[in-house]
Design a protein around this motif. Structure first.
Motif, mmCIF file in Angstrom:
data_model
loop_
_atom_site.group_PDB
_atom_site.id
_atom_site.type_symbol
_atom_site.label_atom_id
_atom_site.label_comp_id
_atom_site.label_asym_id
_atom_site.label_seq_id
_atom_site.Cartn_x
_atom_site.Cartn_y
_atom_site.Cartn_z
ATOM 1 N N TRP B 293 0.877 -1.459 -0.119
ATOM 2 C CA TRP B 293 0.059 -0.009 -0.059
ATOM 3 C C TRP B 293 0.825 1.126 -0.122
ATOM 4 C CZ3 TRP B 293 -4.628 1.817 -1.402
ATOM 5 C CH2 TRP B 293 -4.779 3.208 -1.011
ATOM 6 N N ASP B 294 1.961 1.217 0.850
ATOM 7 C CA ASP B 294 2.783 2.393 0.852
ATOM 8 C C ASP B 294 3.426 2.896 -0.429
ATOM 9 O OD1 ASP B 294 2.218 2.691 3.574
ATOM 10 O OD2 ASP B 294 4.083 1.974 4.407
ATOM 11 N N VAL B 295 3.956 1.908 -1.139
ATOM 12 C CA VAL B 295 4.662 1.905 -2.270
ATOM 13 C C VAL B 295 3.437 2.295 -3.498
ATOM 14 C CG1 VAL B 295 5.951 0.972 -4.234
ATOM 15 C CG2 VAL B 295 6.538 0.465 -1.788
ATOM 16 N N PHE B 296 2.216 1.668 -3.470
ATOM 17 C CA PHE B 296 1.003 1.865 -4.138
ATOM 18 C C PHE B 296 0.822 3.654 -4.086
ATOM 19 C CE2 PHE B 296 -3.208 2.752 -4.815
ATOM 20 C CZ PHE B 296 -3.423 2.350 -6.210
ATOM 21 N N SER B 297 0.394 3.912 -2.854
ATOM 22 C CA SER B 297 0.015 5.194 -2.708
ATOM 23 C C SER B 297 0.961 6.318 -2.959
ATOM 24 C CB SER B 297 -0.584 5.343 -1.607
ATOM 25 O OG SER B 297 0.216 5.409 -0.481
ATOM 26 N N ALA B 298 2.320 5.964 -2.589
ATOM 27 C CA ALA B 298 3.201 7.049 -3.037
ATOM 28 C C ALA B 298 3.587 6.940 -4.479
ATOM 29 C CB ALA B 298 4.462 6.627 -2.354
ATOM 30 N N THR B 299 3.550 5.872 -5.145
ATOM 31 C CA THR B 299 3.779 6.132 -6.688
ATOM 32 C C THR B 299 2.433 6.377 -7.532
ATOM 33 O OG1 THR B 299 5.162 3.831 -6.349
ATOM 34 C CG2 THR B 299 4.498 4.880 -8.587
ATOM 35 N N PHE B 300 1.236 6.339 -7.175
ATOM 36 C CA PHE B 300 0.083 6.663 -7.687
ATOM 37 C C PHE B 300 0.203 8.346 -7.603
ATOM 38 C CE2 PHE B 300 -4.272 7.681 -8.015
ATOM 39 C CZ PHE B 300 -4.825 6.853 -8.833
ATOM 40 N N SER B 301 0.326 8.678 -6.223
ATOM 41 C CA SER B 301 0.330 10.144 -6.067
ATOM 42 C C SER B 301 1.537 10.910 -6.920
ATOM 43 C CB SER B 301 0.659 10.378 -4.439
ATOM 44 O OG SER B 301 -0.205 9.706 -3.824
ATOM 45 N N GLN B 302 2.658 10.337 -6.971
ATOM 46 C CA GLN B 302 3.622 11.115 -7.759
ATOM 47 C C GLN B 302 3.251 10.902 -9.287
ATOM 48 O OE1 GLN B 302 6.986 8.290 -7.354
ATOM 49 N NE2 GLN B 302 7.714 9.279 -5.360
ATOM 50 N N ALA B 303 2.661 9.762 -9.723
ATOM 51 C CA ALA B 303 2.280 9.868 -11.069
ATOM 52 C C ALA B 303 1.160 10.891 -11.302
ATOM 53 C CB ALA B 303 1.800 8.367 -11.435
ATOM 54 N N TRP B 304 0.272 11.165 -10.215
ATOM 55 C CA TRP B 304 -0.736 12.137 -10.445
ATOM 56 C C TRP B 304 -0.142 13.441 -10.519
ATOM 57 C CZ3 TRP B 304 -6.357 11.423 -8.962
ATOM 58 C CH2 TRP B 304 -7.030 12.676 -8.914
ATOM 59 N N LYS B 305 0.910 13.717 -9.692
ATOM 60 C CA LYS B 305 1.349 15.099 -9.448
ATOM 61 C C LYS B 305 2.047 15.469 -10.820
ATOM 62 C CE LYS B 305 0.804 15.330 -4.573
ATOM 63 N NZ LYS B 305 1.510 14.619 -3.561
ATOM 64 N N LYS B 306 2.563 14.398 -11.653
ATOM 65 C CA LYS B 306 3.567 14.615 -12.774
ATOM 66 C C LYS B 306 2.726 14.541 -13.901
ATOM 67 C CE LYS B 306 7.327 12.062 -15.004
ATOM 68 N NZ LYS B 306 6.808 10.897 -15.556
ATOM 69 N N ASP B 307 1.632 13.642 -13.995
ATOM 70 C CA ASP B 307 1.119 13.304 -15.215
ATOM 71 C C ASP B 307 -0.551 13.375 -15.389
ATOM 72 O OD1 ASP B 307 3.287 12.814 -16.539
ATOM 73 O OD2 ASP B 307 3.619 10.810 -15.999
ATOM 74 N N ALA B 308 -1.085 13.646 -14.172
ATOM 75 C CA ALA B 308 -2.559 13.633 -14.286
ATOM 76 C C ALA B 308 -3.074 14.599 -15.377
ATOM 77 C CB ALA B 308 -3.215 14.199 -13.017
ATOM 78 N N VAL B 309 -4.080 14.023 -16.029
ATOM 79 C CA VAL B 309 -4.769 14.920 -17.177
ATOM 80 C C VAL B 309 -5.946 15.369 -16.710
ATOM 81 C CG1 VAL B 309 -3.798 13.739 -19.108
ATOM 82 C CG2 VAL B 309 -5.743 12.769 -18.047
ATOM 83 N N GLU B 310 -6.467 15.047 -15.579
ATOM 84 C CA GLU B 310 -7.992 15.483 -15.048
ATOM 85 C C GLU B 310 -7.871 16.951 -14.512
ATOM 86 O OE1 GLU B 310 -11.246 14.308 -14.462
ATOM 87 O OE2 GLU B 310 -11.285 16.300 -13.946
ATOM 88 N N GLN B 311 -8.830 17.760 -15.056
ATOM 89 C CA GLN B 311 -8.926 19.248 -14.543
ATOM 90 C C GLN B 311 -8.945 19.482 -13.146
ATOM 91 O OE1 GLN B 311 -8.898 21.524 -17.297
ATOM 92 N NE2 GLN B 311 -8.979 23.409 -15.832
ATOM 93 N N TYR B 312 -9.484 18.449 -12.549
ATOM 94 C CA TYR B 312 -9.642 18.454 -11.215
ATOM 95 C C TYR B 312 -8.453 18.077 -10.107
ATOM 96 C CZ TYR B 312 -14.603 19.916 -11.645
ATOM 97 O OH TYR B 312 -15.827 20.465 -12.050
ATOM 98 N N ARG B 313 -7.332 18.005 -10.899
ATOM 99 C CA ARG B 313 -6.091 17.304 -10.224
ATOM 100 C C ARG B 313 -5.642 18.266 -8.990
ATOM 101 N NH1 ARG B 313 -1.210 17.466 -13.961
ATOM 102 N NH2 ARG B 313 -0.212 17.700 -12.049
#
Lengths: 397, 397
Positions: B293-313
């Motif tokens: 979970w720790d790796v999942f949530s950290a990696t998902f969050s990093q990807a979000w901050k770097k690459d999210a295409v959602e306007q509500y990011r």
């Protein structure tokens, strides 16, 4: 398939439409036909073709390969004509009296021939004129319950449902809703359109992080939750009505989406009309809103008890849970619809047609406050009877 | 397409597999090849073909047009071979080191040629032997974060995502999960399989309406929520591992489903292994669960901050909300997986292989109690650190 739609597609004219109707033997041989293009020209051509002797007619609707909005045009898949025809042909099994009859459909030319409904009036137009269409809510509640239940995993074997999910994937049209309903109005994006007098209210919305978080959640449901085959654009302009009849038209936005979406859009468009009226004339709209839900939930529950294919159909509390989720989502979606119809790209005549500038601005501010309140309070609102209080409580700041 | 798959399809044998490998020039000309079929024969044929001089090899996996379980067989779409190959080819863009390389794939013969991973061990087998695969959770957390994020509406433009949703509609394989994970174990249905000594516990589950309501809600999410492209069957038998490497295999159940599902199945299979061990040897499993979970949530969050295409990011609280939902669902899905692996059709060697009958029954009762607790408490569990307490508290009735 090697041949693209565009290569065969050609735009119909009044005369080629008549020639086509004759070739397809939609009228008896020798009939003298009259044709008029009656569409608003944004997304589709709509030809009204009548036999000038009997005055019996048909509608021939052809999708245009682009959307024309505020002078601009963007390309739009012709596949939506097929989606629309397929959605009508799916609905006719469950609500035969509530949709127009489809006589013919052609995927390559992207047109559908259907029942002439010119004896009826667009519900929005009638509501603006002060008509109340007494059967509107009973019919729409029934339409929603049956089309949604029988296309969902509750009413349809999951193997069959997934075939329909695939058939009704509708990226272009969903994108319009994702942008124009759930995104653009909540950000400073140039598709928005509002009077300068509303700028203060609009900027409050753009800065309202808790509100935007709730809209983001609703948008996520719209993007991901494939509950049932939706109409996808069920505002009062997609409904023909009279004192005795109701017909739901234009399901070109149809796709598998969340149960509460159509319901929310319909309720919001009744609320917009209510706000545009003097407060003493709003009662018929409140009646329609409550009755839509009552008929929807009763009809959905009956269908569940009679026809549910889900193994958990008799699990205590499951039907209630499904209805509660649909209700809560509908309230939230209604809030989004109120806001986007006020400050987004696509306005409604209920508000924009108000004669007095001052009253119009005031009604629009009212719609924005009501929209925000519904989005925020959607979990605590449990009966639609309270919407009347919400309308009254948001009338002034 | 007029030609059905079945009409061209033929079942490979060790000798036709070698001939095919030669024809496809998967080895240099003149190489002497050895071939052995190493599949368990339930759903697929798996040919291990090696160059007997260099000992370099490949895997050729062919889908069978039926599933063979408990002696019975039912027809199963060959399309799953294409789904599996496409899922591997999609994943390789985001996690190239965590999936086998695909060398060739053929839709009509329903086979895929891929990297030989015989240097590694199936994680379940190793865990049962007491190995702990120190990098397992870091790799699986990364695998999940990247494959899920970049296939979701957060990491992929909605227009592109819907094309993938359509491509990965997978009715037959989803039906297996819908039935075997979410339905059959909770009803008296004859696919279930359990020792008579568990009948009392099983009948309690069948009669437990509040529990079944929660499972119905989780099943509904599985049926409807198209968040991201899932692996769809991420138990420890779908993972090859060593001290240094991890490879996720067999994504034939891939489809667009809820974010928390793969995570829940993986966690549940670690928990099942923990329960099968003496309590003093469980620590490495708890470590893996938390770290996943720790790796999942950290990696998902990093990807979000770097690459999210959602306007509500950047909307306050939205990323947290998405992670919380995935977490809560994962706990619930883990509970369902624990129960179905104990009393449903498809058991696991971690429990079934326990030597002492008494300990085996006791461990299975433990798994059922833990599964029920996770389903019920999924909204209140906020960190995976407490799962250790859950395991201990459900050890005895």
């Amino acid at each position: 398939m090697a041949i693209s739609h565009q290569s065969i597609y050609e735009r119909l004219t009044e005369s080629t439409a008549v020639a086509l109707a004759t070739r397809l033997r939609l009228f008896e041989e020798g009939t003298v036909l009259q044709c008029k293009e009656i569409g608003d020209g944004n997304l589709n051509l709509v030809f009204h073709i009548i036999d000038i002797n009997s005055e019996k007619g048909i509608i021939m609707k052809q999708a245009l390969p682009y959307a024309k909005v505020v002078g601009e045009s963007w390309p739009l898949s012709l596949k939506r004509a097929t989606i629309e025809a397929n959605a009508l042909l799916t609905a006719v099994d469950y609500v035969p009296t509530l949709v127009p009859k489809v006589y013919y459909t052609d995927e390559l030319l992207a047109f559908t021939v259907m029942e002439d409904l010119s004896r009826l009036q667009i519900a929005r137009t009638g509501l603006i004129e002060g008509k109340n269409f007494p059967l509107l809510s009973e019919h729409i509640g029934t339409y929603l319950a049956k089309t949604l239940f029988y296309s969902s995993d509750f009413g349809l074997e999951p193997l069959k449902k997934k075939v329909l999910v695939q058939k009704f994937i509708n990226p272009d049209l969903c994108k319009i809703t994702e942008d124009l309903v759930f995104t653009d109005p909540f950000f400073d994006i140039d598709t928005n359109s509002f009077e300068e007098e509303l700028r203060h209210d609009v900027e409050q919305i753009w800065a309202d992080q808790p509100l935007k978080l709730e809209v983001a959640k609703l948008k996520q449901k719209f993007l991901t939750k494939a509950d049932a085959l939706l109409h996808g654009d069920l505002h009062t302009g997609s409904i023909f009505a009279s004192e005795t009849e109701t017909k739901v038209i234009d399901p070109e936005f149809a796709f598998y989406g969340p149960l509460g979406f159509d319901l929310g859009q319909f309720i919001a468009n009744l609320l917009v009309n209510a706000i545009s009226r003097n407060s003493e004339n709003r009662e018929p709209l409140y009646h329609h809103i409550e009755k839509t839900w009552d008929v929807f939930s009763a009809t959905f529950s009956q269908a569940w008890k009679k026809d549910a294919v889900e193994q958990y159909r008799d699990t205590e509390g499951y039907l209630d849970y499904v209805l509660e989720q649909a209700f809560e989502d509908a309230i939230g979606f209604a809030g989004c619809e109120l806001i986007r119809r006020t400050i987004g790209l696509a306005h409604v005549a209920d508000l924009d047609g108000m004669d007095s500038f001052e009253e119009r601005i005031s009604a629009k501010q009212h719609a924005l406050r009501l929209g925000k309140a519904l989005i925020r309070d959607r979990k605590s609102i449990k009966v639609l009877g309270v919407l009347q209080n919400y309308v009254n409580n948001t009338a002034k700041e």
